[in-house]
Design a protein around this motif. Structure first.
Motif, PDB file in Angstrom:
ATOM      1  N   PRO A   1      48.218  37.427  44.722  1.00 13.56           N
ATOM      2  CA  PRO A   1      49.224  37.475  45.792  1.00 13.56           C
ATOM      3  C   PRO A   1      48.805  38.419  46.907  1.00 13.56           C
ATOM      4  O   PRO A   1      47.940  39.266  46.750  1.00 13.56           O
ATOM      5  N   ASP A   2      49.456  38.268  48.063  1.00 14.87           N
ATOM      6  CA  ASP A   2      49.152  39.121  49.211  1.00 14.87           C
ATOM      7  C   ASP A   2      49.768  40.503  49.076  1.00 14.87           C
ATOM      8  O   ASP A   2      49.332  41.443  49.748  1.00 14.87           O
ATOM      9  N   ASP A   3      50.781  40.620  48.223  1.00 11.70           N
ATOM     10  CA  ASP A   3      51.493  41.889  48.084  1.00 11.70           C
ATOM     11  C   ASP A   3      51.510  42.291  46.610  1.00 11.70           C
ATOM     12  O   ASP A   3      50.798  41.722  45.790  1.00 11.70           O
ATOM     13  N   ASP A   4      52.361  43.257  46.264  1.00 16.00           N
ATOM     14  CA  ASP A   4      52.448  43.751  44.895  1.00 16.00           C
ATOM     15  C   ASP A   4      52.776  42.622  43.921  1.00 16.00           C
ATOM     16  O   ASP A   4      53.390  41.614  44.280  1.00 16.00           O
ATOM     17  N   LEU A   5      52.370  42.837  42.676  1.00 17.43           N
ATOM     18  CA  LEU A   5      52.594  41.850  41.622  1.00 17.43           C
ATOM     19  C   LEU A   5      53.488  42.469  40.559  1.00 17.43           C
ATOM     20  O   LEU A   5      53.130  43.462  39.941  1.00 17.43           O
TER      21      LEU A   5
ATOM     22  N   GLY B   1      35.388  39.947  42.382  1.00 17.25           N
ATOM     23  CA  GLY B   1      34.898  40.417  43.659  1.00 17.25           C
ATOM     24  C   GLY B   1      35.953  40.612  44.741  1.00 17.25           C
ATOM     25  O   GLY B   1      35.604  40.966  45.875  1.00 17.25           O
ATOM     26  N   ARG B   2      37.216  40.426  44.407  1.00 15.64           N
ATOM     27  CA  ARG B   2      38.266  40.584  45.425  1.00 15.64           C
ATOM     28  C   ARG B   2      38.470  42.057  45.751  1.00 15.64           C
ATOM     29  O   ARG B   2      38.184  42.948  44.948  1.00 15.64           O
ATOM     30  N   GLN B   3      39.022  42.323  46.929  1.00  9.27           N
ATOM     31  CA  GLN B   3      39.284  43.689  47.380  1.00  9.27           C
ATOM     32  C   GLN B   3      40.773  43.851  47.630  1.00  9.27           C
ATOM     33  O   GLN B   3      41.388  43.046  48.333  1.00  9.27           O
ATOM     34  N   ILE B   4      41.335  44.901  47.018  1.00 14.28           N
ATOM     35  CA  ILE B   4      42.761  45.178  47.207  1.00 14.28           C
ATOM     36  C   ILE B   4      42.934  46.669  47.453  1.00 14.28           C
ATOM     37  O   ILE B   4      42.129  47.491  47.013  1.00 14.28           O
ATOM     38  N   ALA B   5      43.994  47.012  48.198  1.00 10.31           N
ATOM     39  CA  ALA B   5      44.244  48.418  48.526  1.00 10.31           C
ATOM     40  C   ALA B   5      45.739  48.686  48.507  1.00 10.31           C
ATOM     41  O   ALA B   5      46.551  47.844  48.938  1.00 10.31           O
ATOM     42  N   ASP B   6      46.081  49.878  47.982  1.00  8.92           N
ATOM     43  CA  ASP B   6      47.494  50.304  47.931  1.00  8.92           C
ATOM     44  C   ASP B   6      48.371  49.214  47.334  1.00  8.92           C
ATOM     45  O   ASP B   6      49.430  48.863  47.855  1.00  8.92           O
ATOM     46  N   TRP B   7      47.929  48.724  46.220  1.00  7.44           N
ATOM     47  CA  TRP B   7      48.550  47.568  45.570  1.00  7.44           C
ATOM     48  C   TRP B   7      49.129  47.992  44.234  1.00  7.44           C
ATOM     49  O   TRP B   7      48.525  48.777  43.512  1.00  7.44           O
ATOM     50  N   SER B   8      50.303  47.484  43.890  1.00  7.35           N
ATOM     51  CA  SER B   8      50.964  47.847  42.645  1.00  7.35           C
ATOM     52  C   SER B   8      51.090  46.627  41.736  1.00  7.35           C
ATOM     53  O   SER B   8      51.505  45.550  42.175  1.00  7.35           O
TER      54      SER B   8
ATOM     55  N   GLU C   1      33.796  43.056  39.190  1.00  6.03           N
ATOM     56  CA  GLU C   1      33.379  43.510  40.519  1.00  6.03           C
ATOM     57  C   GLU C   1      34.532  43.590  41.517  1.00  6.03           C
ATOM     58  O   GLU C   1      34.319  43.604  42.731  1.00  6.03           O
ATOM     59  N   ILE C   2      35.742  43.666  41.014  1.00  5.71           N
ATOM     60  CA  ILE C   2      36.884  43.850  41.909  1.00  5.71           C
ATOM     61  C   ILE C   2      36.852  45.268  42.476  1.00  5.71           C
ATOM     62  O   ILE C   2      36.417  46.211  41.815  1.00  5.71           O
ATOM     63  N   THR C   3      37.298  45.441  43.704  1.00  7.93           N
ATOM     64  CA  THR C   3      37.403  46.752  44.339  1.00  7.93           C
ATOM     65  C   THR C   3      38.873  47.037  44.600  1.00  7.93           C
ATOM     66  O   THR C   3      39.536  46.292  45.325  1.00  7.93           O
ATOM     67  N   TRP C   4      39.362  48.115  43.992  1.00  7.38           N
ATOM     68  CA  TRP C   4      40.790  48.446  44.091  1.00  7.38           C
ATOM     69  C   TRP C   4      40.912  49.909  44.496  1.00  7.38           C
ATOM     70  O   TRP C   4      40.507  50.795  43.769  1.00  7.38           O
ATOM     71  N   GLU C   5      41.487  50.142  45.670  1.00 16.01           N
ATOM     72  CA  GLU C   5      41.654  51.496  46.188  1.00 16.01           C
ATOM     73  C   GLU C   5      43.143  51.796  46.352  1.00 16.01           C
ATOM     74  O   GLU C   5      43.856  51.071  47.042  1.00 16.01           O
ATOM     75  N   GLY C   6      43.575  52.896  45.726  1.00 13.47           N
ATOM     76  CA  GLY C   6      44.984  53.272  45.806  1.00 13.47           C
ATOM     77  C   GLY C   6      45.864  52.328  45.003  1.00 13.47           C
ATOM     78  O   GLY C   6      45.411  51.327  44.444  1.00 13.47           O
ATOM     79  N   GLY C   7      47.135  52.686  44.879  1.00 10.69           N
ATOM     80  CA  GLY C   7      48.061  51.826  44.154  1.00 10.69           C
ATOM     81  C   GLY C   7      48.233  52.244  42.703  1.00 10.69           C
ATOM     82  O   GLY C   7      47.786  53.309  42.278  1.00 10.69           O
ATOM     83  N   ALA C   8      48.892  51.361  41.928  1.00 14.97           N
ATOM     84  CA  ALA C   8      49.257  51.728  40.563  1.00 14.97           C
ATOM     85  C   ALA C   8      49.271  50.514  39.648  1.00 14.97           C
ATOM     86  O   ALA C   8      49.550  49.386  40.066  1.00 14.97           O
ATOM     87  N   LEU C   9      48.961  50.783  38.389  1.00 13.48           N
ATOM     88  CA  LEU C   9      49.092  49.814  37.301  1.00 13.48           C
ATOM     89  C   LEU C   9      50.086  50.428  36.328  1.00 13.48           C
ATOM     90  O   LEU C   9      49.799  51.450  35.703  1.00 13.48           O
TER      91      LEU C   9
ATOM     92  N   ALA D   1      33.674  46.637  38.070  1.00 17.41           N
ATOM     93  CA  ALA D   1      34.834  46.919  38.927  1.00 17.41           C
ATOM     94  C   ALA D   1      34.762  48.350  39.458  1.00 17.41           C
ATOM     95  O   ALA D   1      34.196  49.233  38.822  1.00 17.41           O
ATOM     96  N   ALA D   2      35.361  48.576  40.627  1.00 22.05           N
ATOM     97  CA  ALA D   2      35.440  49.906  41.223  1.00 22.05           C
ATOM     98  C   ALA D   2      36.908  50.225  41.487  1.00 22.05           C
ATOM     99  O   ALA D   2      37.541  49.596  42.340  1.00 22.05           O
TER     100      ALA D   2
END
Length: 228
Positions: free
Chosen positions: A28-32, A44-51, A64-72, A85-86
């Motif tokens: 999705p484009d926003d939080d899940l 390989g997808r890139q996400i930022a500030d995503w919850s 190889e996903i890149t995830w910066e900021g946000g929460a699981l 993954a990063a």
């Protein structure tokens, strides 16, 4: 939520019913929230500030996903590939991760609280400034050839894990429970291991680390006799 105990540590984990979750295939484009992700490929997808909250992710390819900021938060991750993954600046809380692969992954400035990694692979993974803000346990995990630097993991539990060739650099690892784990070629400054819990079978490996750290010259009685 449910509570599980590993060693002396109690961990608060989610207890999700797949029938209460919405099926999700595309990123999705926003939080899940409250999603059931099965066999999806987000490689390989890139996400930022995503919850991601209250989700169950099974059999997914997140390599190889890149995830910066946000929460699981409050998630179950099962048989999922996160190789390469990063994750940077991500908070992981009240999550169980089972049978998943983090080979070659990079975790930087990641905060862990009430997290259980069970039967996961972290071989060749790099952890930098990862901190445990609450109960964290690794059980039956493979952590070989990894490098953990400047981490704050006091009291972490690593039960029945393979720590062969794992290198700690300037990590707070005091009070860790390493019972049942393989320590072959495991390296760490002795100050990082203050107060760890081991079994008697692991003492030879601890002795090896002490001898190496103190540059102890171990000689046999026969050798000393020739020096007279």
């Amino acid at each position: 939520m449910r509570t599980t105990t590993v060693g002396d540590v109690a961990i608060l984990l989610p207890d999700l019913d797949p029938e209460d979750l919405d099926h999700v295939n595309d990123l999705p484009d926003d939080d899940l929230h409250d999603g059931l992700v099965q066999d999806a490929s987000w490689r390989g997808r890139q996400i930022a500030d995503w919850s991601i909250r209250g989700c169950r992710i099974t059999g997914a390819d997140l390599g190889e996903i890149t995830w910066e900021g946000g929460a699981l938060y409050g998630c179950e991750i099962v048989q999922t590939d996160l190789s390469g993954a990063a994750l940077t600046g991500v908070s992981i809380e009240r999550c169980s991760v089972t049978g998943s692969r983090f080979t070659g992954a990079r975790l930087i400035d990641v905060r862990l609280k009430d997290v259980l990694f069970d039967n996961c692979r972290f071989d060749y993974a790099t952890l930098n400034r990862v901190s445990a803000a609450g109960s964290v346990a690794f059980t039956d995990c493979t952590l070989v050839h990894g490098t953990w630097s400047s981490c704050r993991l006091s009291g972490v539990v690593l039960r029945s894990c393979d720590l062969s060739d794992l290198e700690l650099e300037s990590c707070r690892f005091d009070g860790a429970d390493l019972r049942g784990s393989r320590l072959h070629a495991f390296t760490a400054p002795l100050d990082n291991l203050r107060g760890v819990t081991l079994t008697g079978e692991q003492l030879p490996e601890l002795t090896r680390m002490v001898v190496h750290a103190l540059s102890v010259d171990v000689r046999t009685d026969a050798a000393r006799g020739h020096d007279r």
